[in-house]
Design a protein around this motif. Structure first.
Motif, PDB file in Angstrom:
ATOM      1  N   VAL A 148       1.015  -1.136  -0.141  1.00  0.00           N
ATOM      2  CA  VAL A 148      -0.063  -0.020   0.037  1.00  0.00           C
ATOM      3  C   VAL A 148       0.881   1.191  -0.048  1.00  0.00           C
ATOM      4  O   VAL A 148       1.673   1.381   1.002  1.00  0.00           O
ATOM      5  N   ASP A 149       0.651   2.075  -0.964  1.00  0.00           N
ATOM      6  CA  ASP A 149       1.705   3.429  -1.453  1.00  0.00           C
ATOM      7  C   ASP A 149       1.281   4.535  -0.194  1.00  0.00           C
ATOM      8  O   ASP A 149       2.087   4.785   0.513  1.00  0.00           O
ATOM      9  N   ASP A 150       0.009   4.434   0.008  1.00  0.00           N
ATOM     10  CA  ASP A 150      -0.586   5.612   0.869  1.00  0.00           C
ATOM     11  C   ASP A 150      -1.117   5.078   2.292  1.00  0.00           C
ATOM     12  O   ASP A 150      -2.351   4.516   1.998  1.00  0.00           O
ATOM     13  N   LEU A 151      -0.611   5.206   3.397  1.00  0.00           N
ATOM     14  CA  LEU A 151      -0.908   4.534   4.566  1.00  0.00           C
ATOM     15  C   LEU A 151      -1.549   5.510   5.080  1.00  0.00           C
ATOM     16  O   LEU A 151      -2.319   5.278   6.170  1.00  0.00           O
ATOM     17  N   ALA A 152      -1.806   6.896   4.499  1.00  0.00           N
ATOM     18  CA  ALA A 152      -2.586   8.005   5.430  1.00  0.00           C
ATOM     19  C   ALA A 152      -4.253   7.539   5.952  1.00  0.00           C
ATOM     20  O   ALA A 152      -4.448   7.761   6.714  1.00  0.00           O
ATOM     21  N   PRO A 153      -4.936   7.125   4.801  1.00  0.00           N
ATOM     22  CA  PRO A 153      -6.114   6.742   5.193  1.00  0.00           C
ATOM     23  C   PRO A 153      -6.385   5.769   6.326  1.00  0.00           C
ATOM     24  O   PRO A 153      -7.184   6.000   7.116  1.00  0.00           O
ATOM     25  N   GLY A 154      -5.446   4.817   6.283  1.00  0.00           N
ATOM     26  CA  GLY A 154      -5.439   3.800   7.457  1.00  0.00           C
ATOM     27  C   GLY A 154      -5.123   4.759   8.804  1.00  0.00           C
ATOM     28  O   GLY A 154      -5.678   3.985   9.803  1.00  0.00           O
ATOM     29  N   ILE A 155      -4.174   5.282   8.798  1.00  0.00           N
ATOM     30  CA  ILE A 155      -3.740   6.092   9.945  1.00  0.00           C
ATOM     31  C   ILE A 155      -4.986   6.876  10.464  1.00  0.00           C
ATOM     32  O   ILE A 155      -5.154   7.031  11.449  1.00  0.00           O
ATOM     33  N   ALA A 156      -5.429   7.635   9.493  1.00  0.00           N
ATOM     34  CA  ALA A 156      -6.649   8.450   9.839  1.00  0.00           C
ATOM     35  C   ALA A 156      -7.911   7.724  10.399  1.00  0.00           C
ATOM     36  O   ALA A 156      -8.550   8.267  11.471  1.00  0.00           O
ATOM     37  N   ALA A 157      -7.899   6.476   9.864  1.00  0.00           N
ATOM     38  CA  ALA A 157      -9.090   5.721  10.424  1.00  0.00           C
ATOM     39  C   ALA A 157      -8.771   5.279  11.843  1.00  0.00           C
ATOM     40  O   ALA A 157      -9.855   4.667  12.532  1.00  0.00           O
ATOM     41  N   ASN A 158      -7.669   4.917  12.150  1.00  0.00           N
ATOM     42  CA  ASN A 158      -7.202   4.172  13.523  1.00  0.00           C
ATOM     43  C   ASN A 158      -6.416   4.515  14.390  1.00  0.00           C
ATOM     44  O   ASN A 158      -6.523   4.120  15.594  1.00  0.00           O
ATOM     45  N   ALA A 159      -5.337   5.285  14.127  1.00  0.00           N
ATOM     46  CA  ALA A 159      -4.378   5.870  15.122  1.00  0.00           C
ATOM     47  C   ALA A 159      -5.031   6.495  16.263  1.00  0.00           C
ATOM     48  O   ALA A 159      -4.546   6.092  17.543  1.00  0.00           O
ATOM     49  N   SER A 160      -5.862   7.562  16.128  1.00  0.00           N
ATOM     50  CA  SER A 160      -6.463   8.210  17.125  1.00  0.00           C
ATOM     51  C   SER A 160      -7.147   7.448  17.974  1.00  0.00           C
ATOM     52  O   SER A 160      -7.346   7.559  19.213  1.00  0.00           O
ATOM     53  N   ASP A 161      -7.983   6.563  17.468  1.00  0.00           N
ATOM     54  CA  ASP A 161      -9.108   5.667  17.996  1.00  0.00           C
ATOM     55  C   ASP A 161      -8.355   4.761  19.149  1.00  0.00           C
ATOM     56  O   ASP A 161      -8.427   4.474  20.225  1.00  0.00           O
ATOM     57  N   ILE A 162      -7.170   4.053  18.619  1.00  0.00           N
ATOM     58  CA  ILE A 162      -6.257   3.225  19.419  1.00  0.00           C
ATOM     59  C   ILE A 162      -5.768   4.032  20.623  1.00  0.00           C
ATOM     60  O   ILE A 162      -5.779   3.355  21.702  1.00  0.00           O
ATOM     61  N   GLY A 163      -4.960   5.178  20.128  1.00  0.00           N
ATOM     62  CA  GLY A 163      -4.531   5.945  21.277  1.00  0.00           C
ATOM     63  C   GLY A 163      -5.581   6.489  22.508  1.00  0.00           C
ATOM     64  O   GLY A 163      -5.175   6.402  23.579  1.00  0.00           O
TER      65      GLY A 163
END
Length: 183
Positions: free
Chosen positions: A44-59
């Motif tokens: 996956v070239d662009d990880l940004a959508p997965g980051i936006a969908a998950n990083a804050s929630d898990i934090g």
């Protein structure tokens, strides 16, 4: 974000070097086993959508949980990501090396320093060490420590273990001189 389970451990060290530790030294770890948002997609070239969908929630899930488990003000902290064998180390890094993830812990712990981290890929039961440093001064040697973690059934190949660790103090019985005393 799909969380399969959350694992919480609290370690209390009551003696070290043959001497009592008073109060007992506490280290808490809270780890979430999540579905890898990029698993099965190839590179996956662009990880940004997965980051936006998950990083804050898990934090937002892990930061208050680890401080609750510690049951004391945090003086040292760290983070980790262990990616299952069908993922890339970059998948774990993408989730934990963002302000969306880390700022939840920094704000909850009143911290200002860089949140030390470890990332690796491994099979279920992989042992990993989470590095910890002082929450406001990374040069405080007494708080440079690690805690060892293992979750027997995680990560599955398409999962990531995301963990936060907090300590209520530095190493028990630490005796090193402050960094500022060296020339």
């Amino acid at each position: 974000m799909n969380i399969r389970k959350i694992v919480t451990t609290v370690e209390e060290i009551r003696t070290e070097g043959g001497r009592q530790v008073t109060p007992a030294a506490r280290i808490a770890v809270v780890a979430a086993v999540i579905e890898n948002p990029w698993a099965g997609q190839g590179f996956v070239d662009d990880l940004a959508p997965g980051i936006a969908a998950n990083a804050s929630d898990i934090g937002a899930v892990l930061a208050p949980a680890v401080l609750d488990a510690l049951d004391a003000p945090a003086e040292a902290y760290g983070k980790a990501a262990v990616v299952g064998l069908d993922g890339e180390i970059e998948h774990g890094s993408a989730l934990i090396h963002t302000l969306q993830f880390g700022d939840h812990f920094r704000k909850a712990a009143n911290a200002t320093t860089l949140l030390p981290a470890v990332e690796k890929r491994g099979a279920a039961g992989t042992v990993f060490d989470i590095p910890l440093k002082h929450i406001t001064d990374a040069t405080v040697r007494s708080h440079h420590q690690t805690t060892e973690v293992r979750i027997s059934d995680a990560p599955h190949p398409g999962e990531i273990v995301i963990a936060l660790a907090a300590a209520a103090q530095g190493r028990p019985q630490q005796r090193l001189a402050p960094l500022s005393t060296e020339r």
